[in-house]
Design a protein around this motif. Structure first.
Motif, mmCIF file in Angstrom:
data_model
loop_
_atom_site.group_PDB
_atom_site.id
_atom_site.type_symbol
_atom_site.label_atom_id
_atom_site.label_comp_id
_atom_site.label_asym_id
_atom_site.label_seq_id
_atom_site.Cartn_x
_atom_site.Cartn_y
_atom_site.Cartn_z
ATOM 1 N N UNK A 103 -11.685 86.351 57.312
ATOM 2 C CA UNK A 103 -11.566 85.028 56.681
ATOM 3 C C UNK A 103 -10.202 84.797 56.019
ATOM 4 N N UNK A 104 -9.632 85.791 55.310
ATOM 5 C CA UNK A 104 -8.260 85.580 54.792
ATOM 6 C C UNK A 104 -7.250 85.316 55.902
ATOM 7 N N UNK A 105 -7.381 86.037 57.023
ATOM 8 C CA UNK A 105 -6.464 85.829 58.141
ATOM 9 C C UNK A 105 -6.641 84.442 58.737
ATOM 10 N N UNK A 106 -7.884 83.993 58.836
ATOM 11 C CA UNK A 106 -8.175 82.663 59.370
ATOM 12 C C UNK A 106 -7.558 81.585 58.483
ATOM 13 N N UNK A 107 -7.724 81.747 57.159
ATOM 14 C CA UNK A 107 -7.164 80.773 56.214
ATOM 15 C C UNK A 107 -5.639 80.793 56.273
ATOM 16 N N UNK A 108 -5.041 81.995 56.305
ATOM 17 C CA UNK A 108 -3.587 82.114 56.362
ATOM 18 C C UNK A 108 -3.037 81.471 57.636
ATOM 19 N N UNK A 109 -3.691 81.734 58.778
ATOM 20 C CA UNK A 109 -3.249 81.154 60.055
ATOM 21 C C UNK A 109 -3.347 79.629 60.016
#
Length: 240
Positions: A11-17
């Motif tokens: 989820x952090x990677x999804x938000x960052x992307x």
């Protein structure tokens, strides 16, 4: 897909992307319009700045891990054990030395830009890895090492098959700390032309532009969370 979503990084990677994509899209759609420079950092898009930032962090982290683990292992060997107190003290004191001072010392020698920033990041990221490598190896019980020696293992075999595997959790914790520190510290490199996500932050501070600072700070903060969760997931995959 279920296994992927269970990873802490997902989820952090999804938000960052998503944030990086939105900032980049807005830059190319609205960046050329008159007055857009008031709200959008005009020199580069978010994706380009992120790539520059990651490059600095990966290069410095690679050198810090290799040298930090090597020095940590070296001073725990009997032949170099006299250096252990000095290295431990240096590792403790070293992180109190401001990275800006390292940049100031490095610039006259190697010039502005990427090189002095990498030097500062390597030195700053080196200390937590050294300290945790020493702590990890010293945490291995003497009985375990004596048992390995009694089984006929050589010093190198004891190190590679007993000490490092048992110390790897603590060493990885040092790597985690080092990487997170470097992600934040790399922003300072923008003051000497290194680029990265620090560029809009420094430019925003100089020009008193909240929007520039917000863009850079949001991306740096999310990147630090992504890196933290990635290393946490790596630890879970390796040790659980």
């Amino acid at each position: 897909m279920t296994k992927i979503t269970k990873l802490k990084i997902f989820y952090p990677l999804l938000i960052f992307a998503a944030v990086t994509f939105i900032f980049t899209l807005v830059f190319y759609v609205y960046g050329s319009r008159e007055g857009s420079e008031e709200f959008l950092y005009p020199r580069s898009d978010a994706l380009g700045l992120t790539v520059e930032h990651l490059y600095m962090v990966f290069v410095s982290a690679g050198f810090s891990v290799i040298t930090g683990v090597f020095i940590g292992v070296l001073v725990t060997r009997k032949f170099w054990s006299d250096l252990l107190p000095a290295v431990n003290s240096l590792a403790s004191v070293g992180q109190t030395f401001p990275p800006v001072a390292v940049l100031a010392l490095a610039v006259p020698v190697v010039g502005f830009g990427f090189k002095p920033t990498i030097i500062a990041l390597i030195l700053y990221g080196f200390f937590p890895i050294v300290r945790n490598t020493i702590a990890g190896i010293e945490s291995v019980p003497k009985e375990v090492k004596e048992s390995a020696k009694g089984m006929g293992m050589t010093g190198v075999q004891i190190l590679t098959k007993v000490e490092l595997p048992l110390a790897s959790k603590i060493i990885l914790a040092g790597v985690r700390t080092s990487v997170i520190i470097n992600i934040g510290t790399a922003t300072i490199g923008a003051t000497i032309g290194a680029g990265g996500l620090g560029a809009p932050i420094i430019s925003g501070l100089i020009n008193e532009n909240f929007y520039y600072v917000f863009q850079g700070s949001l991306c740096v903060g999310l990147l630090a969370v992504v890196a933290d969760k990635a290393i946490e997931d790596l630890g879970r995959l390796l040790f659980e």
